[in-house]
Design an enzyme around this catalytic site. Structure first.
Site, PDB file in Angstrom:
ATOM      1  N   GLY A  58       0.931  -1.211   0.103  1.00 24.05           N
ATOM      2  CA  GLY A  58      -0.054  -0.003   0.031  1.00 24.05           C
ATOM      3  C   GLY A  58       0.877   1.139   0.230  1.00 24.05           C
ATOM      4  O   GLY A  58       2.127   1.098   0.184  1.00 24.05           O
ATOM      5  N   LEU A  59       0.382   2.503  -0.090  1.00 23.31           N
ATOM      6  CA  LEU A  59       0.847   3.560  -0.162  1.00 23.31           C
ATOM      7  C   LEU A  59       1.682   3.877   1.285  1.00 23.31           C
ATOM      8  O   LEU A  59       1.297   3.492   2.172  1.00 23.31           O
ATOM      9  CB  LEU A  59       0.010   4.798  -0.509  1.00 23.31           C
ATOM     10  N   SER A  60       2.524   4.708   1.196  1.00 25.21           N
ATOM     11  CA  SER A  60       3.422   5.390   2.332  1.00 25.21           C
ATOM     12  C   SER A  60       2.360   5.917   3.383  1.00 25.21           C
ATOM     13  O   SER A  60       1.648   6.607   2.797  1.00 25.21           O
ATOM     14  CB  SER A  60       4.458   6.455   1.813  1.00 25.21           C
ATOM     15  N   GLY A  61       2.265   5.578   4.341  1.00 24.95           N
ATOM     16  CA  GLY A  61       1.206   6.344   5.327  1.00 24.95           C
ATOM     17  C   GLY A  61      -0.075   5.451   5.618  1.00 24.95           C
ATOM     18  O   GLY A  61      -1.162   5.769   6.126  1.00 24.95           O
ATOM     19  N   ALA A  62      -0.196   4.385   4.594  1.00 28.47           N
ATOM     20  CA  ALA A  62      -1.674   3.479   4.525  1.00 28.47           C
ATOM     21  C   ALA A  62      -1.646   2.767   5.705  1.00 28.47           C
ATOM     22  O   ALA A  62      -2.861   2.471   6.415  1.00 28.47           O
ATOM     23  CB  ALA A  62      -1.550   2.695   3.347  1.00 28.47           C
ATOM     24  N   GLY A  63      -0.622   2.474   6.455  1.00 27.52           N
ATOM     25  CA  GLY A  63      -0.825   1.843   7.909  1.00 27.52           C
ATOM     26  C   GLY A  63      -0.097   0.300   8.020  1.00 27.52           C
ATOM     27  O   GLY A  63      -0.185  -0.278   8.742  1.00 27.52           O
ATOM     28  N   LYS A  64       0.677   0.212   6.900  1.00 24.69           N
ATOM     29  CA  LYS A  64       1.238  -1.234   6.700  1.00 24.69           C
ATOM     30  C   LYS A  64       2.077  -1.397   7.963  1.00 24.69           C
ATOM     31  O   LYS A  64       1.958  -2.556   8.595  1.00 24.69           O
ATOM     32  CB  LYS A  64       2.241  -1.194   5.558  1.00 24.69           C
ATOM     33  N   SER A  94       6.167  -1.712  -2.419  1.00 26.19           N
ATOM     34  CA  SER A  94       5.952  -2.743  -3.753  1.00 26.19           C
ATOM     35  C   SER A  94       5.042  -2.039  -4.656  1.00 26.19           C
ATOM     36  O   SER A  94       3.895  -2.967  -5.033  1.00 26.19           O
ATOM     37  CB  SER A  94       5.679  -4.238  -3.107  1.00 26.19           C
TER      38      SER A  94
END
Length: 174
Positions: free
Chosen positions: A15-21, A89
């Site tokens: 997921g995007l940067s900041g999405a919570g991964k 990714s």
């Protein structure tokens, strides 16, 4: 998958940067360890810092970073370790490569609107990217190709990290 404690697999959080991964990965790793599972978490930032020195953010360099993560995840899986990989990714072919190389692969799309990711950005990376200070920044000047068939999608704008982890754990039990 989780019902067999002697089976390693990879949970690939994209997921995007900041999405919570990373937040979800850390909480999930803790919950699985509490259950007595062998777990390792491979975080994208740490992978770049420790194994990706010299790699930039070109498509080729990003792919090399993913190849390294896949290699480590595969080694861990063969030792019956549940491996949580939290990396942006951004390209589908990168995730397809991971899926093809890792026999037990679960793609988890950590879905969050760009605007909310920007609001969460404590490092100010999105603002720098919008000012042109960071070239090839995923979601701004570089694409993020949304997964077409993830095993699970977590909508982190609508769920707390704890709720997302609960959904993930329930999915794994199924």
């Amino acid at each position: 998958m989780i019902n067999n404690p002697n089976s390693g697999f990879t949970l690939w959080l994209t997921g995007l940067s900041g999405a919570g991964k990373s937040t979800i990965a850390a909480l999930l790793a803790d919950r699985l360890r509490e259950q007595g599972r062998a777990v390792e978490w491979l975080d994208g930032d740490e992978l770049r810092r420790n194994l990706g020195r010299g790699l930039g953010f070109s498509r080729e360099d990003r792919f090399e970073n993913i190849r390294r993560a896949v290699y480590i995840a595969g080694l861990l899986n063969r030792q019956d370790v549940i491996t949580i990989v939290s990396v942006i990714s951004p390209y589908r072919d990168m995730r397809l490569y991971a899926r093809q190389e890792l026999p037990q692969f679960v793609e988890v799309y950590v879905d969050c609107p760009l605007q909310i990711c920007e609001e969460r950005d404590v490092k100010g990376l999105y603002a720098k990217a919008r000012r042109g200070e960071i070239p090839s920044f995923t979601g701004i000047s570089d694409p993020y190709e949304i997964p077409e068939g993830p095993e699970l999608t977590l909508r982190t704008a609508e769920q707390s990290p704890e709720q997302s982890v609960a959904v993930l754990l329930e999915w794994l039990k199924q």
